[in-house]
Write a protein that holds these residues in place. Structure first.
Motif, short mmCIF file in Angstrom:
data_model
loop_
_atom_site.label_atom_id
_atom_site.label_comp_id
_atom_site.label_asym_id
_atom_site.label_seq_id
_atom_site.Cartn_x
_atom_site.Cartn_y
_atom_site.Cartn_z
N GLU A 1 0.84 -1.25 0.07
CA GLU A 1 0.14 0.08 -0.01
C GLU A 1 0.94 1.40 0.05
O GLU A 1 0.41 2.27 -0.68
CB GLU A 1 -0.86 -0.06 1.05
CG GLU A 1 -2.30 -1.01 1.22
CD GLU A 1 -1.62 -2.28 1.55
OE1 GLU A 1 -0.65 -2.49 1.95
OE2 GLU A 1 -2.69 -3.36 1.45
N ASP B 1 -8.96 -13.12 1.08
CA ASP B 1 -9.31 -12.12 2.22
C ASP B 1 -10.66 -12.45 2.81
O ASP B 1 -11.80 -12.58 2.28
CB ASP B 1 -9.44 -10.89 1.15
CG ASP B 1 -9.73 -9.54 1.99
OD1 ASP B 1 -10.31 -9.52 2.95
OD2 ASP B 1 -9.42 -8.37 1.54
N ALA C 1 -12.51 -10.59 4.39
CA ALA C 1 -13.63 -9.66 4.05
C ALA C 1 -14.17 -9.80 2.78
O ALA C 1 -15.45 -9.39 2.59
CB ALA C 1 -13.08 -8.13 4.23
N CYS D 1 -6.28 -10.98 6.19
CA CYS D 1 -6.70 -9.98 6.77
C CYS D 1 -7.80 -9.93 7.80
O CYS D 1 -8.81 -9.21 7.62
CB CYS D 1 -7.53 -9.26 5.35
SG CYS D 1 -6.23 -8.96 3.83
N ASP E 1 -7.74 -9.17 10.45
CA ASP E 1 -7.88 -7.52 11.36
C ASP E 1 -9.02 -6.66 10.94
O ASP E 1 -9.34 -5.70 11.59
CB ASP E 1 -6.43 -6.98 11.25
CG ASP E 1 -6.07 -6.73 9.90
OD1 ASP E 1 -5.70 -7.72 9.30
OD2 ASP E 1 -5.95 -5.43 9.22
N LYS E 2 -9.50 -6.84 9.76
CA LYS E 2 -10.60 -6.08 9.09
C LYS E 2 -11.79 -6.07 9.84
O LYS E 2 -12.18 -7.14 10.32
CB LYS E 2 -10.70 -6.44 7.81
CG LYS E 2 -9.78 -5.90 6.75
CD LYS E 2 -10.12 -6.42 5.34
CE LYS E 2 -9.01 -6.17 4.36
NZ LYS E 2 -9.08 -6.41 2.95
N ASP E 3 -12.50 -5.31 10.03
CA ASP E 3 -13.86 -5.05 10.65
C ASP E 3 -14.93 -6.14 10.00
O ASP E 3 -14.77 -6.39 8.81
CB ASP E 3 -14.63 -3.93 10.52
CG ASP E 3 -13.67 -2.76 11.25
OD1 ASP E 3 -13.11 -3.18 12.24
OD2 ASP E 3 -13.86 -1.50 11.02
N THR F 1 -14.95 -9.45 9.86
CA THR F 1 -14.53 -10.71 9.34
C THR F 1 -14.56 -11.78 10.41
O THR F 1 -14.63 -11.27 11.44
CB THR F 1 -13.00 -10.41 9.03
OG1 THR F 1 -12.27 -10.05 9.94
CG2 THR F 1 -12.82 -9.19 7.99
N SER G 1 -3.10 -12.75 9.98
CA SER G 1 -3.49 -11.08 9.71
C SER G 1 -1.95 -10.66 9.78
O SER G 1 -1.38 -10.63 10.91
CB SER G 1 -4.39 -10.73 10.91
OG SER G 1 -4.16 -9.11 10.87
N LYS H 1 -1.06 -7.27 9.30
CA LYS H 1 -1.16 -6.00 10.32
C LYS H 1 -1.25 -6.36 11.66
O LYS H 1 -0.79 -5.63 12.40
CB LYS H 1 -2.51 -5.18 9.83
CG LYS H 1 -2.13 -4.71 8.58
CD LYS H 1 -3.39 -3.75 8.22
CE LYS H 1 -3.01 -2.94 6.76
NZ LYS H 1 -4.17 -1.95 6.52
#
Length: 677
Positions: A43, A111, A113, A140, A142-144, A146, A248, A250
């Motif tokens: 990113e 992913d 999410a 991922c 850590d994403k909301d 999920t 995850s 992150k």
């Protein structure tokens, strides 16, 4: 660092939908392997894996790249992990295919999410086609919104409840549990019952791999640690077990545990021999004759030509002479490089199981094989899908005209799914690829690397012409301007010919009306005449020509005269035989999710397509159709737009068909206007 026994090497490719976390996972693994001092990120442009200018600009992986490092697993065994990062975007599928062909396993990222996407299914299909052992990393987390368990349920529904088994579980406090390597006493109470149930199932899967083990299992005896471990590895190899990992990057959760599980479950190069083109099995042993396959070529601005190989047997050292059985050429090995992104390390040797790059090879390219001098081991060439999108390219300025050919050929050497075509009928240089993004990136890469700037436009259609009726033609070529003249006369008949008829030219001359020595000249004239039809100047096909009469002059007749007479007579006959315009028809296979069936069927109908059939395949819907090539040049971008990037298609030439009259008249008038201009 590289002196790791082959039994402790794990080669695998990371595959998945674009943006599913492959590259981020590799960046995290490289950090844990000690290859980098911080975790990079695609990113913000700091990724070690996506390091090229084009990848940074577009924010995606474009080329398959190897990385490796030595790792001390939870079992205290030293492992070497060799990973290949692959593109997820559909246009760059060629590199994913290469990676699937030369690695021993696949790690498919999903992913949490986004769920299972079309790129996930393509990755699965690539691995399944080669019977690659595979695991799944749910990323991922850590994403909301999920949920590992929701994603696991979706995976089980798609690929099997009994074989898709979690090996790394997330805990409620954001950590991870490695089912195989975490002592039971250290497993949180919330997971103990679940872990016990999973382990019981794993014991059953391990036992099923061997008759002796299954008998032991049914007799109530416990499997030893080695029997359990080897049974699981065989179950993974046979795709009876698909390990699933929670990760995850992150949150730094599950990455180390996934590395431990891969070290324990994925096969080593030594486990299973590969077959060469001759059908013999090649064992990955250092004491066997050297053999390797070329899976990628790349021209580095600093190192020069780099040829990436997977070594299947034997040992390779600088200074060795090796043999390319595909080209029947010998090569001298200069430098051997281990490549980690843009970092290279020179090696004194490479051995079975290694994925390395060689420099300064002169005659060896993608899909070639290398072997020890005195042997002739060849590997089956990697097969790539046919390209579906084309640009007609030309240099932006005259200064680049001399460099464009070399730059384009270098691009096709490096990318297996790029094809360059010199279209002799439309007189265009056509670059074929897997989509608009693929071609745009290729031209961008050429500009950045070779400083060759090109423009592009939609290619012309290679129309052809034929006749629908019969006709006669006559021409007398007579020229006298002092000295020896020219004389030749031909009478011909023509009619439509089917593709199955073997003969297109019939010599019906009797009585010596045209001497036998001039008949080949007449035939050459007919061949020449068929190259330039009366409608748009395209090649004329499926015509039978009968030469039945003529005359000659004892002094003035010549081969040139009869060649001209034959060509002119043929043009006259074609114009009398109801000529029509033909266009190439392509057989198209479109693969889309269910919800887009109506939109894509409608789009194909607007493109004069004929739907041949529809049906389900691998959880998606397939539409087969015949569509004129003239309508297909923008189809790739239209399909991606309508399906939000979830649709894909394959296209192959089928045949030529007559252009509808209202469209043919426009093509003909445009051709005449262009000629006058």
């Amino acid at each position: 660092m590289k002196n790791i026994p082959i039994d402790n090497v794990r080669n695998f490719a990371l595959m998945g939908h674009t943006g599913s976390g492959k590259t981020s996972l590799i960046d995290s693994i490289l950090f844990k392997l000690g290859q980098v001092d911080r975790v990079g990120s695609p990113e913000n442009g700091t990724s070690v894996a996506d390091w090229t200018e084009e990848e940074k600009t577009h924010g995606m992986t474009i080329w398959a790249k190897p990385f490796d490092g030595v790792y001390t697993a939870a079992s205290r065994k030293i492992r070497r992990l060799v990973m290949i990062d692959t593109p997820g975007f559909a246009d760059f599928i060629g590199h994913k295919i290469c990676a699937a062909e030369i690695t021993d396993a696949a790690l498919i990222t999903i992913d949490a999410a986004a769920g299972i996407q079309v790129g996930t299914q393509r990755a699965w299909k690539s691995a399944e086609k080669r019977n690659l052992p595979r695991g799944i990393a749910i990323t991922c987390l850590d994403k909301d919104d999920t949920s590992f368990d929701d994603m696991l349920m979706e995976i089980k529904e798609r690929w099997g409840d009994e074989r898709c088994i979690p090996m790394v579980l997330p805990t409620s406090d954001g950590k991870a549990v490695d089912i195989l390597n975490t002592p039971f006493s250290e497993i949180p109470d919330e997971l103990k019952e679940r872990v016990k149930s999973i382990k019981d199932h794993l014991i059953e899967l391990a036992a099923e791999t061997d008759d002796a083990l299954i008998e032991k299992y049914f007799n109530g005896e416990e499997l030893s640690a080695d029997e359990f471990s080897e049974g699981l590895r065989k179950s993974v190899h046979d795709a009876h077990l698909i390990p699933v990992f929670a990760t995850s990057v992150k949150a730094d959760m599950g990455v180390k545990e996934t590395m431990d599980s891969i070290s324990r479950l994925f096969p080593s190069p030594h486990d299973y021999p590969v077959s060469c083109a001759e059908g013999n099995e090649i064992s990955a042993d250092e004491d066997q004759p050297f053999s390797a396959q070329i899976w990628r070529c790349f021209n580095d601005p600093f190192v020069g030509q780099m040829t990436f190989i997977r070594i299947y047997s034997g040992v390779l050292k600088p200074g060795m002479e090796v043999y390319n059985p595909v080209k029947d050429q010998k090569e001298k090995i200069s430098a051997i490089l281990y490549v980690d992104g843009k970092k290279t390390t020179e090696a004194q040797e490479a051995k079975a199981g290694d994925i390395v790059a060689l420099t300064k090879l002169k005659n060896t390219f993608l899909n070639d094989s290398l072997c020890a001098v005195g042997s002739s081991i060849k590997f089956e060439p990697i097969v790539f899908p046919s390209p579906v999108t084309a640009y007609a390219v030309e240099p932006k300025n005259k200064a680049d005209a001399d460099k464009i050919g070399q730059a384009l050929h270098r691009a096709t050497d490096e990318d297996p799914s790029i094809r360059l075509e010199h279209n002799t009928e439309t007189h265009e240089l056509v670059l074929w690829g897997m989509g608009d993004m693929h071609l745009e990136v290729t031209l961008e890469h050429i500009k950045n690397r070779s400083n060759v700037d090109m423009t592009h436009h939609t290619p012309k259609v290679a129309y052809k012409e034929t006749i629908t009726g019969s006709g006669e033609g006559h021409y007398k070529h007579k020229k006298q301007s002092g000295g020896r003249g020219q004389y030749g006369e031909c009478y011909i008949r023509i009619r439509p010919k089917s593709e199955e008829e073997p003969k297109w030219f019939l010599n019906k001359i009797v009585g010596g009306a045209i001497p036998g020595g001039f008949i080949p000249a007449c035939e050459k004239g007919f061949v020449e005449g068929l190259q330039n039809g009366p409608l748009v100047g395209s090649k004329v096909i499926n015509v039978q020509v009968e030469l039945y009469d003529g005359s000659y002059h004892d002094v003035d007749s010549s081969e040139v005269a009869f060649k001209i007479a034959g060509s002119k007579a043929l043009h006259e006959a074609i114009e009398k035989s109801s000529p029509v315009l033909l266009e190439p028809i392509m057989t198209v296979k479109v693969v889309v999710p269910d919800q887009f069936m109506g939109d894509i069927s409608g789009l194909l109908n607007t493109k004069r397509g004929r739907i041949l059939g529809m049906g389900p395949e691998d959880g998606l819907q397939v539409i087969n159709a015949d569509v004129p090539q003239a309508e297909m040049f923008r189809f790739c971008s239209e399909l991606r737009s309508l399906t939000s990037g979830q649709g894909s298609f394959e296209m192959d030439f089928a045949r030529y068909e007559q252009v509808p009259a209202h469209l043919a008249s426009k093509v003909i008038s445009d051709a005449k206007a262009a000629k006058e201009e």
